[in-house]
Scaffold this motif. Structure first.
Motif, mmCIF file in Angstrom:
data_model
loop_
_atom_site.group_PDB
_atom_site.id
_atom_site.type_symbol
_atom_site.label_atom_id
_atom_site.label_comp_id
_atom_site.label_asym_id
_atom_site.label_seq_id
_atom_site.Cartn_x
_atom_site.Cartn_y
_atom_site.Cartn_z
ATOM 1 N N LEU A 123 -2.402 -7.485 -3.997
ATOM 2 C CA LEU A 123 -3.084 -6.772 -5.075
ATOM 3 C C LEU A 123 -4.157 -5.829 -4.529
ATOM 4 O O LEU A 123 -4.327 -4.719 -5.024
ATOM 5 N N VAL A 124 -4.881 -6.294 -3.505
ATOM 6 C CA VAL A 124 -5.924 -5.443 -2.922
ATOM 7 C C VAL A 124 -5.300 -4.235 -2.223
ATOM 8 O O VAL A 124 -5.757 -3.098 -2.385
ATOM 9 N N ALA A 125 -4.250 -4.475 -1.443
ATOM 10 C CA ALA A 125 -3.582 -3.373 -0.744
ATOM 11 C C ALA A 125 -2.987 -2.381 -1.751
ATOM 12 O O ALA A 125 -3.075 -1.161 -1.572
ATOM 13 N N GLN A 126 -2.394 -2.924 -2.803
ATOM 14 C CA GLN A 126 -1.843 -2.061 -3.848
ATOM 15 C C GLN A 126 -2.944 -1.228 -4.490
ATOM 16 O O GLN A 126 -2.756 -0.035 -4.782
ATOM 17 N N LEU A 174 0.838 -1.202 0.000
ATOM 18 C CA LEU A 174 0.000 0.000 0.000
ATOM 19 C C LEU A 174 0.873 1.252 0.000
ATOM 20 O O LEU A 174 0.648 2.185 -0.773
ATOM 21 N N TYR A 175 1.904 1.265 0.841
ATOM 22 C CA TYR A 175 2.776 2.437 0.912
ATOM 23 C C TYR A 175 3.548 2.636 -0.387
ATOM 24 O O TYR A 175 3.769 3.769 -0.825
ATOM 25 N N ASN A 176 3.980 1.542 -1.004
ATOM 26 C CA ASN A 176 4.685 1.676 -2.284
ATOM 27 C C ASN A 176 3.760 2.217 -3.370
ATOM 28 O O ASN A 176 4.166 3.045 -4.197
ATOM 29 N N ALA A 177 2.505 1.764 -3.380
ATOM 30 C CA ALA A 177 1.569 2.170 -4.423
ATOM 31 C C ALA A 177 1.103 3.608 -4.263
ATOM 32 O O ALA A 177 0.754 4.261 -5.251
ATOM 33 N N VAL A 178 1.100 4.120 -3.036
ATOM 34 C CA VAL A 178 0.647 5.498 -2.796
ATOM 35 C C VAL A 178 1.478 6.502 -3.599
ATOM 36 O O VAL A 178 0.976 7.523 -4.065
ATOM 37 N N PHE A 179 2.748 6.209 -3.798
ATOM 38 C CA PHE A 179 3.645 7.141 -4.486
ATOM 39 C C PHE A 179 3.504 7.078 -6.006
ATOM 40 O O PHE A 179 4.019 7.957 -6.708
ATOM 41 N N LEU A 231 -2.885 9.796 5.000
ATOM 42 C CA LEU A 231 -4.122 9.022 4.934
ATOM 43 C C LEU A 231 -3.837 7.530 4.909
ATOM 44 O O LEU A 231 -4.556 6.735 5.532
ATOM 45 N N ALA A 232 -2.779 7.136 4.199
ATOM 46 C CA ALA A 232 -2.415 5.714 4.156
ATOM 47 C C ALA A 232 -2.024 5.214 5.540
ATOM 48 O O ALA A 232 -2.376 4.087 5.930
ATOM 49 N N SER A 233 -1.317 6.045 6.318
ATOM 50 C CA SER A 233 -0.916 5.647 7.675
ATOM 51 C C SER A 233 -2.134 5.436 8.567
ATOM 52 O O SER A 233 -2.226 4.435 9.283
ATOM 53 N N VAL A 234 -3.070 6.373 8.508
ATOM 54 C CA VAL A 234 -4.281 6.248 9.320
ATOM 55 C C VAL A 234 -5.082 5.015 8.907
ATOM 56 O O VAL A 234 -5.580 4.256 9.748
ATOM 57 N N THR A 235 -5.202 4.811 7.602
ATOM 58 C CA THR A 235 -5.983 3.678 7.086
ATOM 59 C C THR A 235 -5.392 2.346 7.519
ATOM 60 O O THR A 235 -6.107 1.459 8.007
ATOM 61 N N THR A 236 -4.076 2.184 7.337
ATOM 62 C CA THR A 236 -3.450 0.906 7.710
ATOM 63 C C THR A 236 -3.523 0.670 9.213
ATOM 64 O O THR A 236 -3.697 -0.469 9.663
ATOM 65 N N LEU A 237 -3.410 1.737 10.007
ATOM 66 C CA LEU A 237 -3.499 1.573 11.463
ATOM 67 C C LEU A 237 -4.890 1.106 11.875
ATOM 68 O O LEU A 237 -5.036 0.181 12.692
#
Length: 634
Positions: free
Chosen positions: A508-511, A432-437, A530-536
């Motif tokens: 794939l879903v996280a990405q 997820l973090y890699n895909a955010v960028f 937002l990604a940090s809040v979501t994953t937490l």
């Protein structure tokens, strides 16, 4: 004169099939005479309701093939805005005026004959000069042109722009050593030269370059103009050598024109109103001073205050009045009487009529765009996906986790369940973090290439996401191979394969969620927040830490893909009737049911196909959301 508002054109995909007859030397097929009359552009101020700011106010002029028109003016005078309007890159009801190309409105065919070089060089850092130009040629030149001809066109552009010495060098970027600023600028110009443009627009082509490199760039542009192209450029502060290369000049002051005409006649024009100097100076410096409201003999030039502002206002008013009385009326008459079939540089104009707005279509097929974009993406991101730091990061976590859970006994079911949850957590937030960028980093490139009509958004989106799969799935596969067997989970090949499939499915879903967040926000800082809040939240609601969630917020866990991945991994690892040694009585073990373990009982081992379907809906839904968000990017 009646002025019509220029309404936004639908995103064009027009193509010029006659490019299949590309000549050996770069010579334009269709000369274009550009006219712009009373161009006005306003923007709405967000902080003040119902308030508009005028960026351009009544700018007119014309440029013939073979000419270089330079737009001069201080920062904020509207040069780039005018250039964007002439390139068909501005639209809406806030842009008014009349802009024609051989007396025709802007269309897809004209767009395909127009090259636009932005001020910043937006290039992929890990591609070589030849690769950059080749992929551009494959996307922008028509499919009717053979591959060998496209390669030949690239070679001709490389030779003409003096890039042969660095043809196999990487472009380079902040973290990659590569070309110099002047070489990058020539590559950017070369990308536009590949389509054999008749109209070439450049925004600050000499910005940030030394005088020698700037002179070389302008010499190249002059050569291109002499070949019959119409060249328009904005330039902030040209040297005297550069200034004397211009044929015509438009001088803007706070969006209003104060001079239009021959570059060589500008000093004489302003001298007739008393704005002359006894000093020998660069003509461009005098023009920029006047556009800023500073007269050549100003006593307050270096001062700040009310006297200076009043003097600036008087100078501007004088110049605007002089423009209206001496240039505007004559220019309107010339624009009205101009015959677009009359060219000072070429008598044979039979090709002019061939420009039309019919048969607009993409130059290449969707499938061709997809293949080229996949190939380019693999070449560009092969360094990023398999860099040593990323490989070390994943493999070190796998080996460390394997050592911590080393051959976990069957009786330690809580530890095994924790390992299973670790699978879902790590491969939930890492991709997820890699895909955010992904999309925020490519925003400028996406805008540049889509504005040029290089490909459809759907072909780019699928190529960008599907092309990443081999790279994105290789590391989690290696991770599972290492930690699964070291951790002592069920040594059953079928169970192992199913566990791997579930992890890759979760990746794939996280990405997909990461792509959606990045595409919606298009800004790295808020996207990562937002990604940090979501994953937490997804981590806490994943079913391991909190097993009895209060009813009023229990719905939160059903939004967490980590919850479904965790449940599927449990369902693959254990069956309803499985038991484990739970209590040791002497030399014997008492066996308990797995489903009675609190961590397993709260999740359940049934209805796994529903969980598969929910993850599938998330996969499709997040990617569709990302695609729709990208359509807003202009």
């Amino acid at each position: 004169m009646h002025i019509n508002c220029i309404m936004p054109k639908p995103e064009n995909q027009g193509c010029n099939n006659t490019l299949q007859d590309l000549p050996t030397m770069l010579e334009p097929i269709f000369p274009i005479t550009l006219k712009f009359e009373e161009v006005v552009y306003k923007v709405k101020l967000e902080d003040i309701k119902c308030k508009e700011k005028t960026i351009l106010n009544g700018v007119s002029g014309m440029v013939f093939p073979g000419e270089i028109l330079a737009m001069l003016g201080p920062s904020g005078s509207g040069k780039t805005t005018l250039l964007s309007a002439l390139g068909g890159r501005l639209g809406g009801k806030l842009l008014c005026g009349k802009i024609t190309y051989n007396s025709l409105p802007f269309s897809g065919t004209i767009k395909r004959r127009t090259g636009f070089v932005a001020q910043d060089d937006v290039l992929y850092p890990h591609l070589t000069v030849f690769e950059t130009l080749l992929f551009t040629a494959l996307l922008r030149l028509p499919s009717t042109l053979a591959h060998e001809s496209k390669v030949g066109q690239v070679e001709r552009v490389v030779a003409e722009l003096g890039l042969s010495r660095v043809r196999n060098s990487m472009i380079g970027g902040p973290l990659v050593r590569g070309l110099s600023g002047g070489e990058k600028k020539r590559v950017s110009i070369g990308q536009e030269m590949l389509i054999n443009p008749s109209l070439l627009l450049l925004d600050e082509p000499t910005s940030g370059l030394d005088s020698t490199t700037a002179l070389r760039i302008m010499t190249i542009l002059k050569g291109l103009a002499e070949g019959g192209r119409t060249v328009i450029t904005t330039i902030h502060q040209p040297s005297s050598r550069l200034y004397h290369m211009f044929h015509k000049v438009v001088l803007l002051s706070e969006g209003r024109p104060i001079y239009y005409g021959s570059a060589s006649s500008a000093l004489e024009y302003f001298s007739s109103f008393g704005f002359s100097t006894s000093l020998t100076m660069n003509p461009a410096d005098l023009l920029l001073d006047l556009a800023s409201g500073i007269g050549p003999e100003s006593k307050h030039a270096m001062e700040q205050g009310e006297a200076m502002e009043q003097e600036k206002k008087q100078v501007r008013e004088t110049l605007i009045s002089a423009y209206e009385n001496n240039i505007s009326t004559r220019l309107k008459s010339e624009l009205c009487n101009l015959e677009t079939t009359t060219y000072p540089w070429k008598k044979d104009t039979s090709n002019i009529a061939r420009i039309n707005t019919k048969g607009e279509q993409w130059c290449t097929s969707w499938w061709h765009q997809f293949k080229v974009l996949v190939q380019r993406g693999m070449k560009e991101r092969r360094f990023e996906a398999f860099n040593r730091l990323r490989i070390f990061q994943v493999l070190s976590v796998a080996f460390l986790g394997g050592l911590l859970w080393w051959h976990t006994p069957e009786s330690h079911i809580e530890d095994r369940v924790a390992l299973i949850f670790f699978f879902s957590v790590f491969w939930g937030f890492y991709p997820l973090y890699n895909a955010v960028f992904t999309f925020p980093q490519e925003r400028r490139m996406l805008i540049k290439e889509r504005t040029s009509g290089m490909y459809k958004l759907s072909s780019y989106f699928l190529a960008r996401t599907i092309g990443d799969l081999p790279l994105e799935l290789a590391l989690p596969t290696a991770f599972v191979f290492i930690i699964y067997w070291m951790g002592g989970l069920k040594p059953n090949p079928i169970v192992f394969v199913l566990s791997l499939i579930v992890v890759l499915y979760n990746v794939l879903v996280a990405q997909s969620l990461g792509l959606a967040i990045g595409a919606i926000l298009m800004d790295i800082k808020p996207a990562t927040t937002l990604a940090s809040v979501t994953t937490l939240v997804f981590l806490i609601a994943g079913g391991y830490y909190v097993q009895q969630i209060p009813p009023f917020i229990v719905w939160l866990k059903y939004l967490s893909y980590s919850y479904y991945c965790y449940k599927l991994l449990l369902g693959v690892q254990y069956q309803q009737n499985d038991t484990y040694p739970c209590i040791k009585m002497g030399n014997k073990w008492e066996w308990c049911k797995v489903v009675d373990v609190p961590a397993v009982k709260s999740m359940g081992l049934d209805h796994l196909w529903i969980d598969v379907c929910v993850l599938g809906l998330m996969l499709v839904g997040y990617r569709l959301l990302a695609y729709l968000a990208l359509q807003r990017v202009r």
